[in-house]
Motif scaffolding. Structure first.
Motif, mmCIF file in Angstrom:
data_model
loop_
_atom_site.group_PDB
_atom_site.id
_atom_site.type_symbol
_atom_site.label_atom_id
_atom_site.label_comp_id
_atom_site.label_asym_id
_atom_site.label_seq_id
_atom_site.Cartn_x
_atom_site.Cartn_y
_atom_site.Cartn_z
ATOM 1 N N LEU A 1 0.830 -1.215 0.000
ATOM 2 C CA LEU A 1 0.000 0.000 0.000
ATOM 3 C C LEU A 1 0.862 1.261 0.000
ATOM 4 O O LEU A 1 0.388 2.342 -0.360
ATOM 5 C CB LEU A 1 -0.915 0.007 1.234
ATOM 6 N N GLY A 2 2.126 1.108 0.406
ATOM 7 C CA GLY A 2 3.003 2.272 0.511
ATOM 8 C C GLY A 2 3.853 2.551 -0.721
ATOM 9 O O GLY A 2 4.621 3.511 -0.750
ATOM 10 N N VAL A 3 3.725 1.724 -1.754
ATOM 11 C CA VAL A 3 4.512 1.959 -2.980
ATOM 12 C C VAL A 3 4.107 3.318 -3.586
ATOM 13 O O VAL A 3 2.939 3.710 -3.521
ATOM 14 C CB VAL A 3 4.271 0.808 -3.994
ATOM 15 N N ASP B 1 16.255 6.934 15.146
ATOM 16 C CA ASP B 1 15.505 8.082 14.628
ATOM 17 C C ASP B 1 14.204 8.386 15.361
ATOM 18 O O ASP B 1 13.807 9.543 15.457
ATOM 19 C CB ASP B 1 15.139 7.841 13.138
ATOM 20 N N ILE B 2 13.511 7.341 15.827
ATOM 21 C CA ILE B 2 12.198 7.589 16.428
ATOM 22 C C ILE B 2 12.007 6.761 17.706
ATOM 23 O O ILE B 2 12.726 5.805 17.956
ATOM 24 C CB ILE B 2 11.034 7.264 15.452
ATOM 25 N N ASN C 1 5.316 3.345 10.593
ATOM 26 C CA ASN C 1 4.907 3.187 9.194
ATOM 27 C C ASN C 1 5.574 4.244 8.303
ATOM 28 O O ASN C 1 6.021 3.947 7.201
ATOM 29 C CB ASN C 1 3.385 3.295 9.060
ATOM 30 N N GLY C 2 5.637 5.470 8.823
ATOM 31 C CA GLY C 2 6.237 6.567 8.047
ATOM 32 C C GLY C 2 7.719 6.298 7.785
ATOM 33 O O GLY C 2 8.224 6.515 6.679
ATOM 34 N N ILE D 1 11.717 2.396 2.489
ATOM 35 C CA ILE D 1 11.553 1.119 1.788
ATOM 36 C C ILE D 1 10.342 1.104 0.852
ATOM 37 O O ILE D 1 10.473 0.932 -0.353
ATOM 38 C CB ILE D 1 11.403 -0.043 2.811
ATOM 39 N N TRP D 2 9.135 1.285 1.426
ATOM 40 C CA TRP D 2 7.911 1.017 0.667
ATOM 41 C C TRP D 2 7.800 1.839 -0.598
ATOM 42 O O TRP D 2 7.461 1.329 -1.660
ATOM 43 C CB TRP D 2 6.661 1.274 1.526
ATOM 44 N N LYS D 3 8.057 3.152 -0.474
ATOM 45 C CA LYS D 3 7.757 4.034 -1.602
ATOM 46 C C LYS D 3 8.612 3.720 -2.830
ATOM 47 O O LYS D 3 8.239 4.052 -3.943
ATOM 48 C CB LYS D 3 7.914 5.499 -1.193
#
Ligand SMILES: [Zn+2]
Length: 495
Positions: free
Chosen positions: A274-276, A437-438, A453-454, A460-462
């Protein structure tokens, strides 16, 4: 032809290719979820025809002319188009030497073989599956030779699932894992011998579990406009672009924990798809880049997040309410111990985080030996049982709980299994970087996975398939190091 006209041709090709993949994917999903069992013969023919159309689309004279032109003018185009050309060339080199008839026959064989496997597993009858499995192994081996005549066929198979992966690299990786994992499992397992999971046994109606799945998908941040959940014997995820992702689960009414972790695992696969990036999702660079990166996402959510103290404590109040009054007396610590039990067992998909890779190693060794010609398919059950005893110390009582448990070989996925273990190791290294980082655990405690998720989406996803898996991974974490994974496990279990 102008560059513009050539790019137009490329996008027409991409649209058709997407349509064929979309159609056969829908049929696959349908066949595994709601289609009547008797439909498999007709479906086999249709899938064979679709495979033939795909084959012609990506090998015919028109395609070859287009690819030749694209390669010749590669330098005129932007980075995404250059990557598309690279991937097309790679796919073409793989497929061009496979005769069209064999390609279509193989698609039919897989439908028959999957059907034979389902029956064989149900009836605990390896003999009835043996002729199909033998043909599948023969075919994938022959195809590997067509694809790369000068390479070791098993290297070619590994490379198809994880670009650049070789037998040599796997042997090194698994050798290191095995050396530390076997003693680690032996040290941790005795501490869990007396875990009382009786509260999580008994009657958990599927209807209530379905609502629980909806809740979990909400916590994970899965967009329900673009992602649905279905039911199947063996949970999987299938995607047709970022606009249509389908996960599946299996409800056991005596154990809500089983489906819970299937949903989280498949949900991890779905988040990735879904993140592509919007601009690449429908084309050649759409979809996740490799099986190991995919498993690194699913197993990251399932284990690293889903089996953390923070996550289990966060969802326990919902569980108590949803399944009241069965879990009223269960403390967060008790729940955590139930879902993190380490115990050598028979079934890979139900295995704990520590022994899981040992299940994978059994399959890796066996498929490697078969492809090398050192093991006959008919001797698989005996070898399977022997290795389970050697690696996990368990006796396999029947083939349905042994060599027949997984669908992968029936479905032609030889060379796939190592991805699960490599994905687990990738996941531990992603966690290490993410924590710099988080505030990972702060978010999980609040039931808010947005930042996690961000972080994954940005890195990776995008990218979909814009980068090869090894390059993508190393750009974030540096080289793969199984010790990071083992250290993570040791940390979780306080060893
Ligand atoms: Zn998976």
């Amino acid at each position: 032809m102008t560059d513009e006209k050539l790019l137009q041709k490329l996008s027409e090709y991409e649209r058709k290719r997407f349509a064929y993949t979309h159609a056969s994917g829908i049929m696959y999903y349908d066949g595994d979820t709601v289609a009547p069992p008797g439909s498999y013969l007709v479906r086999g023919d249709t899938m064979g025809e679709l495979a033939m159309l795909s084959y012609k689309l990506s090998t015919g004279k028109r395609f070859e002319d287009m690819l030749g032109e694209l390669i010749a003018r590669k330098e005129n185009f932007d980075a995404v188009t250059k990557r598309k050309i690279e991937l097309l060339k790679r796919d073409y080199d793989e497929i061009k030497n496979v005769p069209a008839r064999e390609y279509a026959d193989y698609a039919r064989l897989l439908v028959e073989s999957m059907n034979a496997w389902r029956e064989a597993k149900k009836n605990n009858s390896f003999e009835t599956f043996l002729p199909f499995l033998t043909r599948v192994f023969e075919t994938v081996k022959r195809f590997a030779r067509y694809m790369a005549p000068d390479s070791d066929p098993y290297d070619t198979m590994l490379d198809r699932y994880e670009k650049g992966l070789t037998v040599k690299a796997c042997d090194g990786f698994f050798g290191k894992l095995r050396a530390r994992l076997v003693p680690l499992a032996a040290e941790i397992a005795p501490r869990y011998e007396n875990v009382d999971d009786s509260a999580f046994r008994g009657c958990y109606p599927a209807a209530l579990q379905r609502e629980f799945s909806e809740y979990l998908m909400g916590v994970m941040g899965l967009d329900r406009e673009r992602c649905i959940i279905g039911e199947t014997e063996h949970p999987f995820t299938t995607n047709f672009s970022k606009y249509d992702v389908r996960i599946t689960t299996h409800y056991y009414e005596d154990s809500p924990v089983s489906s819970m972790y299937s949903v989280i695992h498949e949900g991890g696969h779905a988040l990735y798809e879904l993140g592509v990036g919007d601009d690449i999702t429908l084309g050649i660079c759409g979809g996740g880049v490799s099986m190991a990166i995919h498993e690194s996402q699913s197993r990251f959510y399932e284990n690293i997040i889903g089996r953390s103290r923070e996550f289990t404590a966060m969802i326990l109040p919902y569980l108590r309410k949803q399944f009241a009054p069965r879990l009223d007396g269960v403390t967060p610590e008790e729940f955590w111990r139930v879902v993190t039990v380490v115990k050598p067992s028979l079934i890979r998909t139900e295995a704990d985080e520590v022994t899981y890779a040992l299940h994978v190693m059994v399959r890796y060794e066996l498929e490697k030996q078969i492809v090398a010609g050192n093991l006959k398919v008919k001797d698989l059950p005996g070898e399977w049982n022997r290795l389970y005893r050697e690696y996990l110390g368990v006796d396999v009582p029947r083939d349905s709980e042994g060599v027949l448990q997984d669908m992968h070989w029936a479905d032609g996925n030889v060379g796939y299994f190592p991805s699960y273990a490599i994905g687990s190791a990738y996941g531990a290294q992603f966690l290490r970087e993410m924590q710099k980082d988080i505030d990972v655990w702060g978010g999980v405690s609040k039931g808010d996975l947005t930042e996690i998720n961000g972080w994954l989406c940005d890195r990776i996803w995008k990218y979909g398939q814009l980068r090869d898996p090894g390059e993508l991974f190393e750009s974030i974490c540096g080289p793969l190091d199984p010790d990071v994974f083992i250290d993570y496990l040791a940390g979780r279990y306080g060893v």
